[in-house]
Design a protein around this motif. Structure first.
Motif, mmCIF file in Angstrom:
data_model
loop_
_atom_site.group_PDB
_atom_site.id
_atom_site.type_symbol
_atom_site.label_atom_id
_atom_site.label_comp_id
_atom_site.label_asym_id
_atom_site.label_seq_id
_atom_site.Cartn_x
_atom_site.Cartn_y
_atom_site.Cartn_z
ATOM 1 N N GLY A 241 -2.499 -12.718 -24.043
ATOM 2 C CA GLY A 241 -1.475 -12.993 -25.036
ATOM 3 C C GLY A 241 -0.187 -12.231 -24.847
ATOM 4 N N PHE A 242 0.033 -11.648 -23.649
ATOM 5 C CA PHE A 242 1.220 -10.827 -23.413
ATOM 6 C C PHE A 242 2.229 -11.490 -22.476
ATOM 7 C CE2 PHE A 242 -1.881 -7.428 -24.503
ATOM 8 C CZ PHE A 242 -1.208 -6.903 -25.592
ATOM 9 N N LEU A 243 2.036 -12.762 -22.165
ATOM 10 C CA LEU A 243 2.891 -13.379 -21.157
ATOM 11 C C LEU A 243 4.342 -13.452 -21.602
ATOM 12 C CD1 LEU A 243 2.571 -14.467 -18.324
ATOM 13 C CD2 LEU A 243 2.367 -16.761 -19.265
ATOM 14 N N HIS A 244 4.593 -13.530 -22.921
ATOM 15 C CA HIS A 244 5.975 -13.613 -23.388
ATOM 16 C C HIS A 244 6.617 -12.223 -23.460
ATOM 17 C CE1 HIS A 244 3.764 -12.513 -26.989
ATOM 18 N NE2 HIS A 244 4.896 -12.146 -27.544
ATOM 19 N N LYS A 245 5.856 -11.178 -23.183
ATOM 20 C CA LYS A 245 6.396 -9.815 -23.215
ATOM 21 C C LYS A 245 6.621 -9.329 -21.785
ATOM 22 C CE LYS A 245 4.260 -8.764 -27.668
ATOM 23 N NZ LYS A 245 3.298 -7.909 -28.414
ATOM 24 N N GLY A 246 5.631 -8.724 -21.180
ATOM 25 C CA GLY A 246 5.792 -8.263 -19.819
ATOM 26 C C GLY A 246 4.828 -7.148 -19.485
ATOM 27 N N PHE A 247 5.002 -6.573 -18.299
ATOM 28 C CA PHE A 247 4.163 -5.479 -17.853
ATOM 29 C C PHE A 247 4.930 -4.641 -16.838
ATOM 30 C CE2 PHE A 247 3.304 -9.148 -15.173
ATOM 31 C CZ PHE A 247 3.306 -8.637 -13.885
ATOM 32 N N SER A 248 4.428 -3.466 -16.551
ATOM 33 C CA SER A 248 5.051 -2.583 -15.569
ATOM 34 C C SER A 248 3.968 -1.814 -14.829
ATOM 35 C CB SER A 248 6.011 -1.599 -16.251
ATOM 36 O OG SER A 248 5.307 -0.666 -17.050
ATOM 37 N N HIS A 249 4.312 -1.357 -13.629
ATOM 38 C CA HIS A 249 3.396 -0.500 -12.880
ATOM 39 C C HIS A 249 4.191 0.564 -12.140
ATOM 40 C CE1 HIS A 249 4.578 -2.602 -9.200
ATOM 41 N NE2 HIS A 249 4.199 -3.756 -9.719
ATOM 42 N N CYS A 250 3.497 1.639 -11.788
ATOM 43 C CA CYS A 250 4.096 2.747 -11.038
ATOM 44 C C CYS A 250 3.067 3.176 -9.997
ATOM 45 C CB CYS A 250 4.450 3.899 -11.983
ATOM 46 S SG CYS A 250 5.567 5.145 -11.316
ATOM 47 N N PHE A 251 3.210 2.658 -8.771
ATOM 48 C CA PHE A 251 2.195 2.857 -7.741
ATOM 49 C C PHE A 251 2.263 4.263 -7.165
ATOM 50 C CE2 PHE A 251 2.318 -1.944 -6.604
ATOM 51 C CZ PHE A 251 1.454 -2.212 -7.647
ATOM 52 N N LEU A 252 1.130 4.962 -7.182
ATOM 53 C CA LEU A 252 1.049 6.268 -6.540
ATOM 54 C C LEU A 252 1.209 6.128 -5.030
ATOM 55 C CD1 LEU A 252 -2.024 7.797 -8.395
ATOM 56 C CD2 LEU A 252 0.311 8.666 -8.501
ATOM 57 N N PRO A 253 1.819 7.110 -4.377
ATOM 58 C CA PRO A 253 1.912 7.068 -2.912
ATOM 59 C C PRO A 253 0.569 7.328 -2.253
ATOM 60 C CG PRO A 253 2.870 9.101 -3.753
ATOM 61 C CD PRO A 253 2.557 8.254 -4.949
ATOM 62 N N PHE A 254 0.497 7.054 -0.946
ATOM 63 C CA PHE A 254 -0.755 7.144 -0.209
ATOM 64 C C PHE A 254 -1.357 8.545 -0.211
ATOM 65 C CE2 PHE A 254 -1.199 3.328 2.843
ATOM 66 C CZ PHE A 254 -0.887 2.458 1.823
ATOM 67 N N LYS A 255 -0.534 9.582 -0.378
ATOM 68 C CA LYS A 255 -1.073 10.937 -0.296
ATOM 69 C C LYS A 255 -2.064 11.240 -1.418
ATOM 70 C CE LYS A 255 2.690 13.298 -2.813
ATOM 71 N NZ LYS A 255 3.745 14.329 -2.694
ATOM 72 N N PHE A 256 -2.080 10.410 -2.460
ATOM 73 C CA PHE A 256 -3.039 10.584 -3.546
ATOM 74 C C PHE A 256 -4.282 9.718 -3.365
ATOM 75 C CE2 PHE A 256 0.952 11.905 -5.564
ATOM 76 C CZ PHE A 256 0.562 13.102 -6.143
ATOM 77 N N ALA A 257 -4.397 9.107 -2.194
ATOM 78 C CA ALA A 257 -5.459 8.121 -2.008
ATOM 79 C C ALA A 257 -6.854 8.716 -2.166
ATOM 80 C CB ALA A 257 -5.331 7.473 -0.636
ATOM 81 N N ASN A 258 -7.060 9.963 -1.749
ATOM 82 C CA ASN A 258 -8.386 10.555 -1.824
ATOM 83 C C ASN A 258 -8.572 11.437 -3.048
ATOM 84 O OD1 ASN A 258 -9.317 9.414 0.632
ATOM 85 N ND2 ASN A 258 -8.126 10.924 1.767
ATOM 86 N N ASN A 259 -7.657 11.347 -3.993
ATOM 87 C CA ASN A 259 -7.748 12.121 -5.226
ATOM 88 C C ASN A 259 -8.373 11.251 -6.314
ATOM 89 O OD1 ASN A 259 -7.358 13.564 -7.597
ATOM 90 N ND2 ASN A 259 -5.383 14.379 -6.965
ATOM 91 N N PRO A 260 -9.623 11.505 -6.683
ATOM 92 C CA PRO A 260 -10.297 10.648 -7.667
ATOM 93 C C PRO A 260 -9.878 10.923 -9.105
ATOM 94 C CG PRO A 260 -11.749 12.427 -7.035
ATOM 95 C CD PRO A 260 -10.492 12.598 -6.201
ATOM 96 N N ASN A 261 -9.042 11.925 -9.308
ATOM 97 C CA ASN A 261 -8.733 12.362 -10.674
ATOM 98 C C ASN A 261 -7.427 11.822 -11.222
ATOM 99 O OD1 ASN A 261 -11.077 14.035 -10.814
ATOM 100 N ND2 ASN A 261 -10.013 15.516 -9.514
ATOM 101 N N ILE A 262 -6.721 10.995 -10.442
ATOM 102 C CA ILE A 262 -5.443 10.486 -10.920
ATOM 103 C C ILE A 262 -5.273 9.050 -10.450
ATOM 104 C CG2 ILE A 262 -4.170 11.403 -8.936
ATOM 105 C CD1 ILE A 262 -1.827 11.918 -10.900
ATOM 106 N N SER A 263 -4.706 8.216 -11.304
ATOM 107 C CA SER A 263 -4.558 6.797 -11.005
ATOM 108 C C SER A 263 -3.164 6.329 -11.389
ATOM 109 C CB SER A 263 -5.606 5.980 -11.771
ATOM 110 O OG SER A 263 -6.907 6.412 -11.468
#
Length: 476
Positions: A241-263
């Motif tokens: 039900g959010f199609l008329h609003k929107g969304f955003s993302h903030c992709f972590l860089p690759f250096k955090f790839a092996n860090n299981p504690n942050i997304s």
């Protein structure tokens, strides 16, 4: 994973013949949903060829997204009792699908993912709230888009005309869904309860009954499920039900790839599009060929500073009479793709400004086009002397790629030398479909906003790790 471009009935029959992450809520606007994305490994894939009951709308959504190989994963919690399946977050497709059954799911040409513990599957027989969608549903009509004699609807005795008239009483026939780089999935439309996490502290979780998704038993080059974030009715934002609003993302860089504690933060709803004073917005272009995907207009690219921009082909900012052209922004495509001969011209300009020696043997082995031997004193990465790259989009939007978003180390330094390669590729599809793709690797450490109400896409350089910490997008 690649961007979906068309349905392929012939491929469907070819294949038939061959054949928890924990989500944490945060305080926030009551009209938003915040989710999270993440990676689990820093290894880079070799370059790919180019490629209805709704919930109340009084809560935003927030979930963590974790990284894996060449994409960002979101955890879907489906069924009663709940089953957790991790799938790619893909702005370049509509259908959400999950692999079906531990033993029955078959993925061809997916050797790299054999025995991968990330590939969880869904079993409808283990859920008391699961049921198969019917022919008369709008989603069944949407997934079967033609009345070709070879369409699975027709083969099963339910033609598209019968679906449109609502006279077919059978379960929705199996579908074939094809992706741009040749991937195909075959499955059935299924409905079940989807559980999401709200950003409002008083709405920790919400159950979305009768959420519709594909239950896929056979796949070709698509080993992990997908959450479609396109603009079509089957997409996850649309069903929430959010199609008329929107969304955003903030992709972590690759250096955090092996860090299981942050997304990586993914936000759906009002929070995603509010308070954007420092955001640069470029208009969404409407493709007559693929109206459900997100297009921008690219005007120029600047290499280095104090240098005039290089104008790009008109095809990157406008469509032809058939709807080909435009710059697709796609979280499901890892690297940015540009058309020839402009792509080769860009490579020449970059190479003329870089003084590091070429690593031709790595280029031959990996398929990347520009690789260099970069000094790393004491085997420690230092600030690189690579020229900056700036994308100039319509509406005077200039996006300078953050450090590390164009050249990336292929491995750890050896003998105080590391090889770094340009993670751009040429567009292989010629004059058909989008003229270019802005991939997820180039979107790291950048907040990207999809403002669907005002039909615009926003960019702002940001420390995504800090953003995740401030929004409590962490895993315990």
């Amino acid at each position: 994973m690649s961007t979906i471009l068309a349905y392929s009935i012939s491929t469907f029959f070819f294949l038939l013949s061959m054949i928890t992450s924990k989500s944490l809520a945060r305080q926030g606007n009551p009209n938003s949903l915040v989710l999270g994305l993440s990676r689990s490994t820093a290894s880079l894939p070799t370059p790919k060829s180019s490629m209805r009951r709704r919930p109340s709308e009084d809560s935003d959504i927030m979930e963590p997204l974790r990284e894996v190989r060449d994409g960002y994963l979101i955890s879907l919690t489906l069924g009663t009792p709940p089953q957790v399946i991790q799938v790619y977050m893909d702005t370049g497709s509509d259908l959400t699908w999950v692999p079906y059954g531990n033993l029955s799911f078959d993925c061809m040409d997916c050797d790299d993912y054999r025995n991968n513990k990330l590939v969880a599957t869904y079993s409808p027989s283990h859920s008391t709230s699961s049921f198969r969608d019917v022919c008369s549903s709008s989603f069944c009509i949407d997934i079967h888009s033609s009345d070709n004699s070879l369409d699975p609807c027709t083969v099963s005795g339910c033609s598209l005309s019968m679906l449109l008239k609502g006279t077919c009483t059978r379960p929705c026939p199996s579908f074939a869904y094809t992706y741009g780089a040749g991937g195909v999935v075959i499955g059935t439309l299924t409905r079940d309860t989807l559980r999401v996490h709200g950003s409002n502290p008083s709405v920790i979780t919400r159950d979305i009954p009768k959420f519709t998704f594909g239950c896929v038993g056979s796949a070709y080059r698509e080993p992990i499920g997908i959450a479609g974030f396109g603009k079509g009715p089957l997409s996850l934002p649309s069903q929430l039900g959010f199609l008329h609003k929107g969304f955003s993302h903030c992709f972590l860089p690759f250096k955090f790839a092996n860090n299981p504690n942050i997304s990586s933060p993914l936000v759906i709803g009002d929070v995603a599009i509010s308070s954007r004073n420092n955001m640069q917005f470029t208009p969404m272009l409407k493709s007559p060929m693929y109206p459900n995907y997100y297009y921008m207009g690219l005007e120029a690219i600047t290499v280095g500073t104090n240098i005039s921009p290089t104008q790009v082909p008109l095809t990157l900012r406008e469509f032809d009479s058939q709807g080909n052209g435009g710059m697709l922004i796609d979280s499901g495509t890892t690297y940015t793709h540009l058309p020839e001969p402009f792509y080769s011209q860009l490579l020449s300009k970059l190479d003329s400004m870089i003084t590091y020696p070429r690593a031709s043997e790595v280029e031959a082995r990996t398929g990347f086009d520009l690789c260099y031997k970069v000094p790393c004193p004491n085997n420690t990465f230092m600030d690189d002397q690579f020229p900056s790259v700036t994308f100039h989009f319509l509406n005077n939007v200039s996006v300078v790629l953050p450090q590390g978003n164009h050249f990336y180390a292929m491995s750890a330094p050896v003998n105080s030398i590391a090889v770094k390669c340009l993670l751009f590729q040429s567009m292989d599809d010629g004059d058909y479909g989008p003229a270019g793709v802005f991939g997820s690797f180039q979107q790291q450490n950048m907040e990207v906003v999809y403002d669907l109400d005002d039909e615009r896409i926003g960019f702002q350089t940001k420390d995504c790790a800090s953003a995740a910490a401030s929004q409590a997008i962490h895993n315990n």
